[in-house]
Design a protein around this motif. Structure first.
Motif, PDB file in Angstrom:
ATOM      1  N   ILE A 170       0.854  -1.179   0.000  1.00  9.11           N
ATOM      2  CA  ILE A 170       0.000   0.000   0.000  1.00  9.11           C
ATOM      3  C   ILE A 170       0.897   1.237   0.000  1.00  9.11           C
ATOM      4  O   ILE A 170       1.796   1.368   0.833  1.00  9.11           O
ATOM      5  N   GLY A 171       0.652   2.144  -0.929  1.00  9.95           N
ATOM      6  CA  GLY A 171       1.467   3.341  -1.034  1.00  9.95           C
ATOM      7  C   GLY A 171       0.996   4.459  -0.131  1.00  9.95           C
ATOM      8  O   GLY A 171      -0.042   4.353   0.541  1.00  9.95           O
ATOM      9  N   PRO A 172       1.722   5.563  -0.110  1.00 12.58           N
ATOM     10  CA  PRO A 172       1.347   6.699   0.731  1.00 12.58           C
ATOM     11  C   PRO A 172       0.028   7.338   0.341  1.00 12.58           C
ATOM     12  O   PRO A 172      -0.576   8.046   1.151  1.00 12.58           O
ATOM     13  N   ASP A 173      -0.433   7.069  -0.886  1.00 12.34           N
ATOM     14  CA  ASP A 173      -1.720   7.601  -1.344  1.00 12.34           C
ATOM     15  C   ASP A 173      -2.878   6.651  -1.063  1.00 12.34           C
ATOM     16  O   ASP A 173      -4.017   6.927  -1.432  1.00 12.34           O
ATOM     17  N   GLY A 174      -2.606   5.516  -0.411  1.00 15.19           N
ATOM     18  CA  GLY A 174      -3.658   4.557  -0.075  1.00 15.19           C
ATOM     19  C   GLY A 174      -3.994   3.585  -1.177  1.00 15.19           C
ATOM     20  O   GLY A 174      -4.859   2.717  -0.996  1.00 15.19           O
TER      21      GLY A 174
ATOM     22  N   GLY B  44       8.368   8.855  -0.028  1.00 14.33           N
ATOM     23  CA  GLY B  44       7.309   8.481  -0.955  1.00 14.33           C
ATOM     24  C   GLY B  44       7.786   8.018  -2.308  1.00 14.33           C
ATOM     25  O   GLY B  44       6.983   7.826  -3.225  1.00 14.33           O
ATOM     26  N   ASP B  45       9.109   7.815  -2.450  1.00 20.79           N
ATOM     27  CA  ASP B  45       9.630   7.289  -3.709  1.00 20.79           C
ATOM     28  C   ASP B  45       9.600   5.764  -3.696  1.00 20.79           C
ATOM     29  O   ASP B  45       9.663   5.130  -2.641  1.00 20.79           O
ATOM     30  N   LEU B  46       9.510   5.182  -4.878  1.00 17.22           N
ATOM     31  CA  LEU B  46       9.294   3.741  -5.033  1.00 17.22           C
ATOM     32  C   LEU B  46      10.577   3.047  -5.454  1.00 17.22           C
ATOM     33  O   LEU B  46      11.277   3.507  -6.362  1.00 17.22           O
TER      34      LEU B  46
END
Length: 352
Positions: A49-53, A110-112
C-alpha cells in the motif's frame, strides 16, 4: 504500526485473530487468465500500500509495476513498458524496460524502489517526477562493490527489499546468499548478513558471519526486529534489533506442509516467499510451494492456515479454507485487509 508499508493500518478482528469463520476471500483483480487489462494481471508478486492509499504491485509477466486505486478500481502503470530489458534510466519510468520485478517498497519520502531479479538491480522511481534510476547493481550478475556506491556494486538475483528502522534499504541478494544494506544517506552498500555459503543456520547465531540458505524476504516489527524467510532453508528467523542475533520462529528446515494448530517451530514450510507483520503480533507467511497463507501468533508461537487448502488450484471463493491457491508470493496486511498475490492463478485476493 508498520506493516507491508510504512503507512497506518487498522486491525481486522476476524483475520488478525485467525477466525476463518468470520473471514471471507474475494478477488480484487484478475480473471484467472493472464493478461494486461484493467481487470487482468499476469503472475503478480510483491505488493504494497502506497502513501496515497492505493495498492501497488509487481505484475511480473507483464514486466510492469501497476497501481490499483482501491476506491475506483482503476488500474494504471507506474513503471515498465512491457518489454524485458534494462533500459530507460534517466527517463520516464513508464517508458523503461524492467526484467522480472519481484518486490517494491516506498521510502519515507514516498519514492518507489523495485527489486528486479533478472536485471540484478534495485531501481528507484521518483514519484514526483516519474523518472527512474538505478539505486544498486550494475545490471551484470556477480558479487562486488561492498564499501562503495550502490550503482557500482554487483548483485545476483535480488528478490526482496525492505527499509529498516534507520531508513536503510535491505536487499535479499538471494543468489549471493546474503542480505546487502544500502545506506540511503551516503549511497554506500555493504553486506549486512550472510557469507555467500548456503548452509544450515544455527539458532541464536550472530547476524554477521553466519551463513544463510536462501534469504528470500523480510518483514519488520514495530520494535525494529526483522523477520527473515529462508526459501531453501524452509524456515523463518527473527533478527533481534538489539542483540543482532538470529532466532528461529518457524519451520524445521525440512520441506513440507504440516503443523497447523501447533508450535510453529515444529511445523514444516515449503519455500516461503512472502512475509508481512500484522497487528496483534501476527506474522503472515506466503508458504508458496504449499499453496497456503499461514499466520504465526508471535505471542503464543502457534501457526495456522488462514487461506488455502494445501492443494494447488484456483478457488472457489468465498470460504478461505476451501479456496485453493496457486503458488502465492506476496502478502500485505493494511486497512483491515490481507492482500494476497495468488501468483499463478493470476489474481490478487482480499481476505477480510
Amino acid at each position: 504500526m508498520k506493516s507491508c508499508s510504512t503507512w497506518s493500518v487498522l486491525a481486522l478482528v476476524g483475520v488478525a485473530a485467525g477466525s476463518s469463520a468470520a473471514a471471507t476471500v474475494s478477488t480484487l483483480i484478475g480473471t484467472g487468465t493472464p493478461g494486461f487489462l484493467d481487470n487482468q494481471v499476469a503472475n503478480p508478486y510483491g505488493l504494497v500500500i502506497g502513501p496515497d492509499g492505493a495498492l501497488y504491485f509487481c505484475d511480473l509477466d507483464n514486466q510492469r509495476i501497476r497501481r490499483l486505486d482501491l476506491a475506483t478500481k482503476r488500474t494504471t502503470t507506474v513503471a515498465g513498458n512491457g518489454e524485458r530489458g534494462y533500459r530507460g534510466d534517466g527517463g520516464p519510468a513508464i517508458n523503461a524496460s524492467l526484467n522480472m520485478p519481484h518486490e517494491i517498497r516506498f521510502d519515507g519520502k514516498g519514492d518507489l524502489y523495485i527489486a528486479e531479479r533478472d536485471n540484478h538491480v534495485v531501481r528507484k522511481v521518483d514519484m514526483k517526477t516519474g523518472v527512474i534510476s538505478t539505486a544498486a547493481g550494475t545490471g551484470a550478475p556477480g558479487f562486488s562493490g561492498d564499501g562503495g556506491p550502490g550503482p557500482k556494486a554487483q548483485l545476483r538475483q535480488p528478490h526482496s527489499i525492505l527499509f529498516d528502522r534507520d531508513g536503510n534499504l535491505l536487499i535479499c541478494d538471494i543468489a549471493n546468499q546474503r542480505i546487502r544494506r544500502l545506506h540511503m544517506d551516503t549511497g554506500i552498500i555493504e553486506t549486512y548478513a550472510g557469507t555467500g555459503e548456503a548452509k544450515p543456520l544455527p539458532d541464536e547465531a550472530p547476524v554477521r558471519g553466519t551463513p544463510l540458505n536462501g534469504p528470500r524476504t523480510l518483514a519488520m516489527a514495530p520494535n525494529g526486529d526483522l523477520y527473515l524467510a529462508l526459501r531453501e532453508g524452509n524456515a523463518i528467523y527473527r533478527i533481534d534489533a538489539k542483540t543482532q542475533t538470529l532466532h528461529r520462529v518457524a519451520g524445521t528446515g525440512e520441506q513440507g506442509h504440516s503443523g497447523d494448530g501447533g508450535p510453529a517451530l515444529n511445523a514444516k514450510l515449503a519455500g516461503p516467499k512472502g512475509l508481512d507483520y500484522g497487528p496483534g503480533d501476527i506474522l503472515y507467511i506466503a508458504d508458496t510451494e504449499s499453496h497456503v497463507i499461514r499466520r504465526i501468533d508471535l505471542k503464543t508461537g502457534i501457526i495456522s492456515a488462514v487461506l488455502g487448502t494445501g492443494e494447488r488450484g484456483d478457488g472457489p471463493e468465498p470460504d478461505p479454507l476451501s479456496c485453493k491457491l496457486s503458488r502465492p508470493h506476496g502478502v500485505c496486511f493494511a486497512n483491515g485487509v490481507l492482500f494476497v498475490s495468488d501468483s499463478e492463478a493470476h489474481r490478487i485476493q482480499m481476505l477480510r
